[in-house]
Write a protein that holds these residues in place. Structure first.
Motif, PDB file in Angstrom:
ATOM      1  N   LYS A 123      29.143  92.069   7.578  1.00  0.00           N
ATOM      2  CA  LYS A 123      28.820  92.295   6.166  1.00  0.00           C
ATOM      3  C   LYS A 123      28.752  90.983   5.394  1.00  0.00           C
ATOM      4  O   LYS A 123      28.022  90.865   4.415  1.00  0.00           O
ATOM      5  N   LYS A 124      29.541  90.027   5.839  1.00  0.00           N
ATOM      6  CA  LYS A 124      29.624  88.738   5.149  1.00  0.00           C
ATOM      7  C   LYS A 124      28.750  87.665   5.806  1.00  0.00           C
ATOM      8  O   LYS A 124      28.900  86.476   5.537  1.00  0.00           O
ATOM      9  N   ASP A 162      39.861  87.715   8.422  1.00  0.00           N
ATOM     10  CA  ASP A 162      39.651  87.622   6.983  1.00  0.00           C
ATOM     11  C   ASP A 162      39.066  86.261   6.603  1.00  0.00           C
ATOM     12  O   ASP A 162      38.126  86.180   5.805  1.00  0.00           O
ATOM     13  N   THR A 183      32.419  95.039  11.553  1.00  0.00           N
ATOM     14  CA  THR A 183      31.783  95.403  10.289  1.00  0.00           C
ATOM     15  C   THR A 183      32.118  94.394   9.194  1.00  0.00           C
ATOM     16  O   THR A 183      31.231  93.952   8.457  1.00  0.00           O
ATOM     17  N   LYS A 184      33.377  94.014   9.114  1.00  0.00           N
ATOM     18  CA  LYS A 184      33.824  93.096   8.062  1.00  0.00           C
ATOM     19  C   LYS A 184      33.112  91.752   8.157  1.00  0.00           C
ATOM     20  O   LYS A 184      32.621  91.236   7.160  1.00  0.00           O
ATOM     21  N   ASP A 192      44.478  89.533  11.907  1.00  0.00           N
ATOM     22  CA  ASP A 192      43.884  90.007  10.652  1.00  0.00           C
ATOM     23  C   ASP A 192      43.521  88.836   9.743  1.00  0.00           C
ATOM     24  O   ASP A 192      42.453  88.816   9.121  1.00  0.00           O
ATOM     25  N   ALA A 252      35.434  86.147   7.605  1.00  0.00           N
ATOM     26  CA  ALA A 252      34.620  86.933   6.680  1.00  0.00           C
ATOM     27  C   ALA A 252      34.451  86.231   5.327  1.00  0.00           C
ATOM     28  O   ALA A 252      33.430  86.394   4.669  1.00  0.00           O
ATOM     29  N   LYS A 253      35.440  85.450   4.951  1.00  0.00           N
ATOM     30  CA  LYS A 253      35.360  84.745   3.662  1.00  0.00           C
ATOM     31  C   LYS A 253      34.529  83.471   3.745  1.00  0.00           C
ATOM     32  O   LYS A 253      34.393  82.761   2.746  1.00  0.00           O
ATOM     33  N   HIS A 286      36.091  97.703  12.951  1.00  0.00           N
ATOM     34  CA  HIS A 286      36.304  97.306  11.552  1.00  0.00           C
ATOM     35  C   HIS A 286      36.194  95.788  11.396  1.00  0.00           C
ATOM     36  O   HIS A 286      35.669  95.294  10.397  1.00  0.00           O
ATOM     37  N   TYR A 287      36.706  95.058  12.397  1.00  0.00           N
ATOM     38  CA  TYR A 287      36.557  93.603  12.391  1.00  0.00           C
ATOM     39  C   TYR A 287      35.073  93.233  12.424  1.00  0.00           C
ATOM     40  O   TYR A 287      34.624  92.379  11.665  1.00  0.00           O
TER      41      TYR A 287
END
Length: 121
Positions: free
Chosen positions: A29-30, A106, A25-26, A102, A109-110, A22-23
């Motif tokens: 994606k960005k 995050d 993918t996150k 997390d 990803a941002k 999930h990390y």
């Protein structure tokens, strides 16, 4: 900030292997890379890429994952809200450490700059 014992137990028993994809993918994606993700995880935990892969294969729980980690001395500088919790106020050490991870993922990803994510002067 108080978390419930059930919440803390659920996090402790979750495996790093189940969350890691999930990390990936996150961040991908960005437009970020797995290498950058590994850099962030290494900074927080002290694990190199080979050790991370071993822990994934062994399906270690977050409890064991962080028990084996050497948390970065600047980890306490990680601040902000993730999953509805202000990380600096979480009272359960393991839950706080998982939320640190997390939060870093995050921020990656941002699109935050790596020196800001890694809390470097």
């Amino acid at each position: 900030m108080k978390t419930t014992p059930e919440h803390d137990q659920r996090i402790a028993e979750m495996t790093f292997a189940s969350v890691y994809p999930h990390y990936v993918t996150k961040v991908e994606k960005k437009g970020r890379t797995v290498e950058e993700l590994h850099q962030v995880i290494t900074w927080l935990t002290g694990f190199d890429e080979a050790r991370m892969q071993e822990l994934i294969v062994q399906k270690v729980t977050f409890k064991d994952f962080f028990a084996q980690a050497t948390l970065h001395p600047n980890a306490g500088l990680i601040k902000g809200v993730i999953c509805g919790y202000r990380v600096e106020e979480i009272e359960t050490p393991l839950t706080q450490q998982v939320r640190y991870l997390d939060k870093l993922v995050d921020e990656l990803a941002k699109g935050k700059k790596m020196d800001k994510i890694l809390r470097t002067p």
